[in-house]
Design an enzyme around this catalytic site. Sequence first.
Site, PDB file in Angstrom:
ATOM      1  N   ASP A  73       2.334  45.378 -11.469  1.00 49.82           N
ATOM      2  CA  ASP A  73       2.565  46.391 -10.444  1.00 49.82           C
ATOM      3  C   ASP A  73       3.895  47.099 -10.656  1.00 49.82           C
ATOM      4  O   ASP A  73       4.697  46.723 -11.501  1.00 49.82           O
ATOM      5  CB  ASP A  73       2.536  45.759  -9.044  1.00 49.82           C
ATOM      6  CG  ASP A  73       3.257  44.403  -8.996  1.00 49.82           C
ATOM      7  OD1 ASP A  73       4.225  44.226  -9.751  1.00 49.82           O
ATOM      8  OD2 ASP A  73       2.848  43.541  -8.194  1.00 49.82           O
ATOM      9  N   ASN A 142       2.307  35.433   2.196  1.00 51.44           N
ATOM     10  CA  ASN A 142       1.077  35.782   2.917  1.00 51.44           C
ATOM     11  C   ASN A 142      -0.167  35.679   2.034  1.00 51.44           C
ATOM     12  O   ASN A 142      -1.255  36.072   2.442  1.00 51.44           O
ATOM     13  CB  ASN A 142       1.185  37.180   3.519  1.00 51.44           C
ATOM     14  CG  ASN A 142       1.329  38.279   2.470  1.00 51.44           C
ATOM     15  OD1 ASN A 142       1.369  38.007   1.269  1.00 51.44           O
ATOM     16  ND2 ASN A 142       1.403  39.525   2.907  1.00 51.44           N
ATOM     17  N   HIS A 144      -0.579  37.148  -0.991  1.00 51.03           N
ATOM     18  CA  HIS A 144      -0.877  38.285  -1.878  1.00 51.03           C
ATOM     19  C   HIS A 144      -0.555  37.934  -3.330  1.00 51.03           C
ATOM     20  O   HIS A 144       0.300  37.097  -3.607  1.00 51.03           O
ATOM     21  CB  HIS A 144      -0.144  39.557  -1.443  1.00 51.03           C
ATOM     22  CG  HIS A 144       1.312  39.605  -1.791  1.00 51.03           C
ATOM     23  ND1 HIS A 144       2.316  39.623  -0.849  1.00 51.03           N
ATOM     24  CD2 HIS A 144       1.962  39.654  -2.984  1.00 51.03           C
ATOM     25  CE1 HIS A 144       3.495  39.692  -1.441  1.00 51.03           C
ATOM     26  NE2 HIS A 144       3.302  39.706  -2.747  1.00 51.03           N
ATOM     27  N   GLU A 149      -2.604  43.004  -0.918  1.00 52.64           N
ATOM     28  CA  GLU A 149      -2.209  42.448   0.365  1.00 52.64           C
ATOM     29  C   GLU A 149      -3.429  41.967   1.165  1.00 52.64           C
ATOM     30  O   GLU A 149      -4.546  42.435   0.945  1.00 52.64           O
ATOM     31  CB  GLU A 149      -1.469  43.518   1.183  1.00 52.64           C
ATOM     32  CG  GLU A 149      -0.213  44.056   0.521  1.00 52.64           C
ATOM     33  CD  GLU A 149       0.988  43.131   0.685  1.00 52.64           C
ATOM     34  OE1 GLU A 149       0.799  41.983   1.116  1.00 52.64           O
ATOM     35  OE2 GLU A 149       2.111  43.570   0.379  1.00 52.64           O
TER      36      GLU A 149
END
Length: 262
Positions: A73, A142, A144, A149
């Site tokens: 990314d 979380n 991801h 996400e």
Amino acid sequence: MGGIYKMRIIVEKDYQAMSKKAALMVASQITLRPNSNLGLATGGTPLAMYDKLIEMYKKDEIDFSEVQSFNLDEYCGLKDDHPNSYHYYMYNNFFNEINIKKENVHIPNGRAEDFEQECRNYERSIKKVRGIDLQILGIGSNGHIGFNEPAESLNVATEVVNLTDETIEANSRYFDSIDEVPKKAISMGMATILKADRIILLASGENKAEAIQKTVSGKISTEIPASLLQTHPEITILLDQEAASLISQDELSADCHFEICD
């Protein structure tokens, strides 16, 4: 190991031991296939792995001259030389210290004039080299991976994504203020990640324990993107003891190998 396992969970005593194991696995991949295509991750967790790979390179134990790399990314809007761009991270923490060829480095262009075209081009560049042989992943608190996400649905291929408030807050420690954190990023999609021949997921620290527990619990949900890794035919999850602290071995499937190292 007494069988064929889709998922291996290896718990090392601490972060440095985990990072050394990861570096040895990457080195083994390159030794066996010098022209390997590596998928690479950023963030705090892989830093010691990169340091150990640099040490191995400087001892002539590993050669990156035929390796191609593809990063997961990149933030939208940051210049390549911005200290918080992933271009800068990769060159400052790894590429400048090894003999990888610049033309073999692939990182999404966060300043592209046409982001949709940039995403399509990135997918083509991966397919052109027959795909990724070994993908390195970190994990967010979380759940991801990359910047995929938690959501009701996930992107299949490389796309521009909106970052959650939780991720923006977590990444704000790298910026002068939370207002400077980009709100969008280009990220490999879940299908792109899962097409890699082999995957290594790294996690360290108590703050990743809940995400790891949900990743390996036997349940799959787009609310925990990393849980989709349970569908991959060859994945190794490398943890330190804190990140592994919430795993219940009773929840693991029969094709999962759980190993605690001394």
